[in-house]
Design an enzyme around this catalytic site. Structure first.
Site, PDB file in Angstrom:
ATOM      1  N   ALA A   1     -53.462   2.253  22.528  1.00 37.22           N
ATOM      2  CA  ALA A   1     -52.752   3.179  23.427  1.00 37.22           C
ATOM      3  C   ALA A   1     -51.616   3.884  22.696  1.00 37.22           C
ATOM      4  CB  ALA A   1     -52.216   2.413  24.641  1.00 37.22           C
TER       5      ALA A   1
ATOM      6  N   LYS B   1     -49.731  12.928   4.814  1.00 37.14           N
ATOM      7  CA  LYS B   1     -48.338  13.290   5.079  1.00 37.14           C
ATOM      8  C   LYS B   1     -47.520  12.968   3.843  1.00 37.14           C
ATOM      9  CE  LYS B   1     -46.765   9.018   7.311  1.00 37.14           C
ATOM     10  NZ  LYS B   1     -46.136   8.459   8.507  1.00 37.14           N
TER      11      LYS B   1
ATOM     12  N   CYS C   1     -55.671   5.705  11.245  1.00 39.01           N
ATOM     13  CA  CYS C   1     -55.781   5.097  12.578  1.00 39.01           C
ATOM     14  C   CYS C   1     -56.013   6.055  13.732  1.00 39.01           C
ATOM     15  CB  CYS C   1     -54.519   4.293  12.878  1.00 39.01           C
ATOM     16  SG  CYS C   1     -54.431   2.784  11.912  1.00 39.01           S
TER      17      CYS C   1
END
EC number: 1.1.1.22
Length: 480
Positions: free
Chosen positions: A218, A335, A272
């Site tokens: 979540a 990143k 992820c």
């Protein structure tokens, strides 16, 4: 002395165990992996992953109470607490292909634990796993228990790459999920006591197993959703003449929303986000919740749309063809401050340009040529298998050269694409770059790191995501 063993010496296992060893000198920590080369790297001066601060932490305790070894069975059989941090790739075939997590490596780890254990163990899920994995692992262990008692805990990691060591030293929260039985609660307390060496008690949250497993999925889904939300707005900003940075700033001032994760970009990456959302989608579908599944699917669709839009913008700006043109790619990692390229948007952008027969010159301060070539020639999801199971020495992509200097990458290039927000790209001598490029010279800033006005004054045609369009670009709509 409490003994901890972690199976899997990757991005999660290595740094997490190093910090536990550093903060808990009274605990012996062993990190084990079947990859001889990876363990050799952890035992060398050149660690297998780049993460600010990691070197110092590893060197402070390696050989004292932190050990890296390929003797998996010895350390597993001796350990009191076993962390399992193995790959959980997305399945590419069979039931749930393209969405479900492949638990092959997890299952083989569980069977090996059952084979070699002679004393009671606490087994901790550290890799991101689908909800109810703990139940499956529990069944494997109990059916092969030989009188040994196992307690399964879920202790998901919430690390951000580039700041993983800071995150481990001062986490927002540590989440421990376990069974609501006396044995389960004792196991939770044992793991809580490890983290309590340095984490304030109010930041250690204890839940049931399923809540802990679902909280990780979540959290990543919510973060990815914010990025897709601002990226969707960036397309509207370009169409209307609004500036996405100003919109984000105004929206982020609302304390209920906050300013984090509101930077428009070419898209999200990392190991992820996509994997966890696909997993969430699959779990929703399996539980008869298609509306919920479709809602989360849209987050990935917008991310793919953003990458396609960026490629289309490049091609349409350059007279609708990049065939045979050199394009400089600045940044390949997903990143800044990490060498990690897993699911980096740069892969899809580069493949899109290569599909249109462009010639690419790529520079990233932390990513090797071997890694870039591997990423550009691998199939989707291959990256998430252990290195020794990935395709052997993939054929290199001929139209790609990897250089070690931004100026070298840009020399003779028709366009410059910024795909990672490395600080050094803000301070390049763009006048020097412009002078060495054919005209018209283009800059496509996928991370909004440059000042478009200053570059236009030099002479560049500039496209920045979500910013008012250059008059050159207005006449050439990006067809999505």
């Amino acid at each position: 002395m409490v003994k901890i063993c972690c199976i899997g010496a990757g991005y999660v296992g290595g740094p997490t165990m190093a910090v536990i060893a550093h903060k808990c000198p009274d605990i012996e920590v062993a990190v084990v992996d079947i990859s001889v080369s990876r363990i050799a790297a952890w035992n060398s001066d050149q660690l297998p992953i780049y993460e600010p601060g990691l070197d110092d932490v590893v060197k402070s305790c390696r050989g004292k109470n932190l050990f890296f070894s390929t003797d998996v069975e010895k350390h597993v059989s001796e350990a009191d607490i076993i962390f399992v941090s193995v790959n959980t790739p997305t399945k590419t075939r069979g039931l749930g292909a393209g969405k479900a997590a492949d638990l092959t490596y997890w299952e083989s780890a569980a069977r090996m634990i059952a084979d070699v254990s002679k004393s009671d163990k606490i087994v901790v899920e550290k890799s991101t796993v689908p909800v109810k994995t703990a139940e499956a692992i529990e069944k494997i262990l109990t059916h092969n228990s030989k009188g040994v008692n196992y307690q399964i805990l879920s202790n998901p990691e919430f690390l951000a790459e580039g700041t993983a060591i800071e995150d481990l030293f001062a986490p927002d929260r540590v989440l421990i999920g376990g069974r609501e039985t006396p044995d389960g609660q004792r196991a939770i307390k044992a793991l809580k006591d490890v983290y309590a060496h340095w984490v304030p008690e109010e930041r250690i949250i204890c839940t049931n197993l399923w809540s802990a497993e679902l909280s990780k999925l979540a959290a990543n889904a919510f973060l990815a959703q914010r990025i897709s939300s601002v990226n969707a707005m960036s397309a509207l900003c370009e169409a209307t003449g609004a500036d996405v940075a100003q919109v984000s700033h105004a929206v982020g001032k609302d304390t209920r929303i906050g300013h984090k994760f509101l930077n428009a970009s070419v898209g999200f990456g990392g190991s992820c986000f996509q994997k966890d959302i696909l997993n969430l989608v699959y779990i929703c579908e399996c539980n008869g919740l298609p509306e919920v599944a479709n809602y989360w699917k849209q987050v990935i669709k917008v991310n793919d749309y953003q990458k396609n839009r960026f490629v289309n913008r490049i091609v349409s700006s350059m007279f609708n063809t990049v065939s045979g043109k050199k394009i400089a790619i600045l940044g390949f990692a997903f990143k800044k401050d990490t060498g990690d390229t897993r699911e980096t948007p740069a892969i899809d952008v580069c493949k899109g340009l290569l599909g249109d027969k462009a010639t690419l010159s790529i520079y990233d301060p932390q990513v090797t040529e071997e890694q870039i070539q591997r990423d550009l020639s691998m199939n989707k999801f291959d990256w998430d298998h252990p290195v020794h199971l990935q395709p052997m020495s993939p054929s290199s992509v001929k139209q790609v050269s990897v250089v070690w200097d931004a100026y070298e990458a840009a020399k003779g290039a028709h366009g410059l694409c910024i795909l990672t927000e490395w600080d050094e790209f803000k301070n390049l001598d763009y006048k020097k770059i412009y002078d060495n490029m054919p005209k018209p010279a283009f800059v496509f800033d996928g991370r909004n790191v440059v000042n478009p006005q200053k570059l236009r004054e030099i002479g560049f045609i500039v496209y920045s995501i979500g910013k008012p369009l250059d008059s050159w670009l207005k006449d050439m709509p990006a067809v999505a």
